[in-house]
Design a protein around this motif. Structure first.
Motif, mmCIF file in Angstrom:
data_model
loop_
_atom_site.group_PDB
_atom_site.id
_atom_site.type_symbol
_atom_site.label_atom_id
_atom_site.label_comp_id
_atom_site.label_asym_id
_atom_site.label_seq_id
_atom_site.Cartn_x
_atom_site.Cartn_y
_atom_site.Cartn_z
ATOM 1 N N SER A 20 0.817 -1.214 0.000
ATOM 2 C CA SER A 20 0.000 0.000 0.000
ATOM 3 C C SER A 20 0.853 1.267 0.000
ATOM 4 C CB SER A 20 -0.960 0.003 1.185
ATOM 5 O OG SER A 20 -0.243 0.013 2.393
ATOM 6 N N SER A 21 2.035 1.214 0.614
ATOM 7 C CA SER A 21 2.910 2.394 0.605
ATOM 8 C C SER A 21 3.408 2.691 -0.804
ATOM 9 C CB SER A 21 4.098 2.182 1.538
ATOM 10 O OG SER A 21 3.660 2.060 2.861
ATOM 11 N N TYR A 22 3.716 1.640 -1.556
ATOM 12 C CA TYR A 22 4.148 1.821 -2.936
ATOM 13 C C TYR A 22 3.013 2.375 -3.798
ATOM 14 C CZ TYR A 22 8.082 -1.064 -1.550
ATOM 15 O OH TYR A 22 9.178 -1.557 -0.907
ATOM 16 N N THR A 23 1.806 1.872 -3.553
ATOM 17 C CA THR A 23 0.649 2.358 -4.303
ATOM 18 C C THR A 23 0.405 3.836 -4.011
ATOM 19 O OG1 THR A 23 -0.325 0.155 -4.162
ATOM 20 C CG2 THR A 23 -1.785 1.947 -4.779
ATOM 21 N N LEU A 24 0.482 4.209 -2.744
ATOM 22 C CA LEU A 24 0.284 5.616 -2.381
ATOM 23 C C LEU A 24 1.376 6.502 -2.965
ATOM 24 C CD1 LEU A 24 -0.904 5.491 1.332
ATOM 25 C CD2 LEU A 24 -2.163 6.329 -0.639
ATOM 26 N N PHE A 25 2.606 6.016 -2.968
ATOM 27 C CA PHE A 25 3.696 6.794 -3.543
ATOM 28 C C PHE A 25 3.476 7.028 -5.038
ATOM 29 C CE2 PHE A 25 7.841 7.185 -5.589
ATOM 30 C CZ PHE A 25 8.338 8.287 -4.923
ATOM 31 N N LEU A 26 3.092 5.982 -5.763
ATOM 32 C CA LEU A 26 2.837 6.130 -7.199
ATOM 33 C C LEU A 26 1.638 7.039 -7.460
ATOM 34 C CD1 LEU A 26 3.441 2.475 -8.383
ATOM 35 C CD2 LEU A 26 4.876 4.465 -8.845
ATOM 36 N N LEU A 27 0.618 6.935 -6.631
ATOM 37 C CA LEU A 27 -0.544 7.815 -6.766
ATOM 38 C C LEU A 27 -0.161 9.267 -6.521
ATOM 39 C CD1 LEU A 27 -3.624 8.107 -7.124
ATOM 40 C CD2 LEU A 27 -3.794 7.861 -4.650
ATOM 41 N N GLY A 28 0.644 9.508 -5.497
ATOM 42 C CA GLY A 28 1.096 10.870 -5.219
ATOM 43 C C GLY A 28 1.926 11.442 -6.351
ATOM 44 N N ALA A 29 2.803 10.622 -6.927
ATOM 45 C CA ALA A 29 3.616 11.085 -8.055
ATOM 46 C C ALA A 29 2.735 11.399 -9.258
ATOM 47 C CB ALA A 29 4.652 10.033 -8.419
ATOM 48 N N PHE A 30 1.737 10.554 -9.507
ATOM 49 C CA PHE A 30 0.832 10.784 -10.630
ATOM 50 C C PHE A 30 0.038 12.076 -10.449
ATOM 51 C CE2 PHE A 30 -3.367 10.126 -12.604
ATOM 52 C CZ PHE A 30 -2.960 10.050 -13.933
ATOM 53 N N VAL A 31 -0.490 12.288 -9.249
ATOM 54 C CA VAL A 31 -1.270 13.509 -8.990
ATOM 55 C C VAL A 31 -0.373 14.740 -9.043
ATOM 56 C CG1 VAL A 31 -2.703 14.691 -7.276
ATOM 57 C CG2 VAL A 31 -3.027 12.276 -7.698
ATOM 58 N N LEU A 32 0.882 14.602 -8.631
ATOM 59 C CA LEU A 32 1.823 15.716 -8.730
ATOM 60 C C LEU A 32 2.041 16.111 -10.188
ATOM 61 C CD1 LEU A 32 3.799 17.610 -7.225
ATOM 62 C CD2 LEU A 32 5.544 15.866 -7.598
ATOM 63 N N PHE A 33 2.222 15.129 -11.058
ATOM 64 C CA PHE A 33 2.394 15.432 -12.483
ATOM 65 C C PHE A 33 1.128 16.024 -13.097
ATOM 66 C CE2 PHE A 33 5.813 12.080 -12.284
ATOM 67 C CZ PHE A 33 6.846 13.006 -12.361
ATOM 68 N N VAL A 34 -0.025 15.566 -12.652
ATOM 69 C CA VAL A 34 -1.279 16.148 -13.124
ATOM 70 C C VAL A 34 -1.376 17.606 -12.679
ATOM 71 C CG1 VAL A 34 -3.795 16.083 -12.846
ATOM 72 C CG2 VAL A 34 -2.539 13.988 -13.282
#
Length: 67
Positions: A20-34
């Motif tokens: 779940s930590s990896y999923t949250l990290f990838l989600l945060g990176a994606f939202v940052l790029f958005v």
């Protein structure tokens, strides 16, 4: 984007929350790029909101890595 969906699906199917930590990290990176893309397209308010949300999600994921 596919990696977020794959990790989330794996966690839901197996009921294993180890990643779940990896999923949250990838989600945060994606939202940052958005958010950065929204700022470039002159949608300032949405861009700043996305960046604030991304920073919060990244902070939560970093806390998950430390546990």
């Amino acid at each position: 984007m596919f990696s977020i969906i794959a990790l989330s699906s794996y966690s839901l199917i197996t009921r294993n929350v180890d990643y779940s930590s990896y999923t949250l990290f990838l989600l945060g990176a994606f939202v940052l790029f958005v958010g950065i893309e929204k700022l470039r397209n002159d949608r300032k308010v949405r861009g700043y909101v996305c960046i604030l949300v991304a920073l919060f999600v990244l902070l939560v994921s970093l806390q998950g890595f430390s546990n």
